[in-house]
Design a protein around this motif. Structure first.
Motif, PDB file in Angstrom:
ATOM      1  N   GLN A  70       0.827  -1.204   0.000  1.00 20.50           N
ATOM      2  CA  GLN A  70       0.000   0.000   0.000  1.00 20.50           C
ATOM      3  C   GLN A  70       0.864   1.257   0.000  1.00 20.50           C
ATOM      4  O   GLN A  70       0.575   2.222  -0.710  1.00 20.50           O
ATOM      5  N   PHE A  71       1.931   1.249   0.808  1.00 18.13           N
ATOM      6  CA  PHE A  71       2.839   2.390   0.840  1.00 18.13           C
ATOM      7  C   PHE A  71       3.544   2.574  -0.511  1.00 18.13           C
ATOM      8  O   PHE A  71       3.689   3.692  -0.996  1.00 18.13           O
ATOM      9  N   GLU A  72       3.976   1.472  -1.121  1.00 19.30           N
ATOM     10  CA  GLU A  72       4.640   1.555  -2.421  1.00 19.30           C
ATOM     11  C   GLU A  72       3.680   2.081  -3.482  1.00 19.30           C
ATOM     12  O   GLU A  72       4.058   2.905  -4.327  1.00 19.30           O
ATOM     13  N   GLU A  76       1.112   4.050  -2.975  1.00 24.28           N
ATOM     14  CA  GLU A  76       0.927   5.481  -2.703  1.00 24.28           C
ATOM     15  C   GLU A  76       2.145   6.280  -3.159  1.00 24.28           C
ATOM     16  O   GLU A  76       2.014   7.361  -3.743  1.00 24.28           O
ATOM     17  N   ARG A  77       3.346   5.748  -2.942  1.00 23.99           N
ATOM     18  CA  ARG A  77       4.565   6.426  -3.373  1.00 23.99           C
ATOM     19  C   ARG A  77       4.582   6.602  -4.886  1.00 23.99           C
ATOM     20  O   ARG A  77       4.878   7.684  -5.397  1.00 23.99           O
TER      21      ARG A  77
END
Length: 75
Positions: A12-14, A16-17
Motif C-alpha cells: 500500500q505504501f509503495e 501510494e509512493r
C-alpha cells in the motif's frame, strides 16, 4: 469462497509512493518512463504468477519466465 486479494501494508505504501510520483510529474518523457516500468512490472508479475500456477498443477520443471526472456515473458 476465498477472500479477495489484499495489499500488504508495504505494498500500500509503495502504491501510494508511485501514485504521488506520477501526480508530481509533468514531464512527458518521465511519465512515459514510469508507464514503461509499470508495464514491465505488470507483465513480469503476470508471467511469474502463471509459472507458479503451472508448478502447483504439476507441470514439468521449466525455467521461470523471468529467466528465459529479457521481458519476463514466455516465448
Amino acid at each position: 469462497m476465498s477472500e479477495p486479494l489484499a495489499l500488504s501494508l508495504g505494498q500500500q505504501f509503495e502504491l501510494e509512493r508511485m501514485n504521488r510520483a506520477i501526480e508530481a510529474t509533468a514531464d512527458l518523457q518521465a511519465l512515459q518512463g514510469i508507464a514503461k516500468q509499470l508495464l514491465q512490472a505488470w507483465h513480469s508479475q503476470k508471467a511469474a504468477t502463471q509459472w507458479v500456477m503451472r508448478q502447483q498443477l504439476g507441470a514439468p520443471n521449466q525455467v521461470p519466465p523471468s529467466l528465459g526472456s529479457p521481458w519476463g515473458q514466455e516465448a
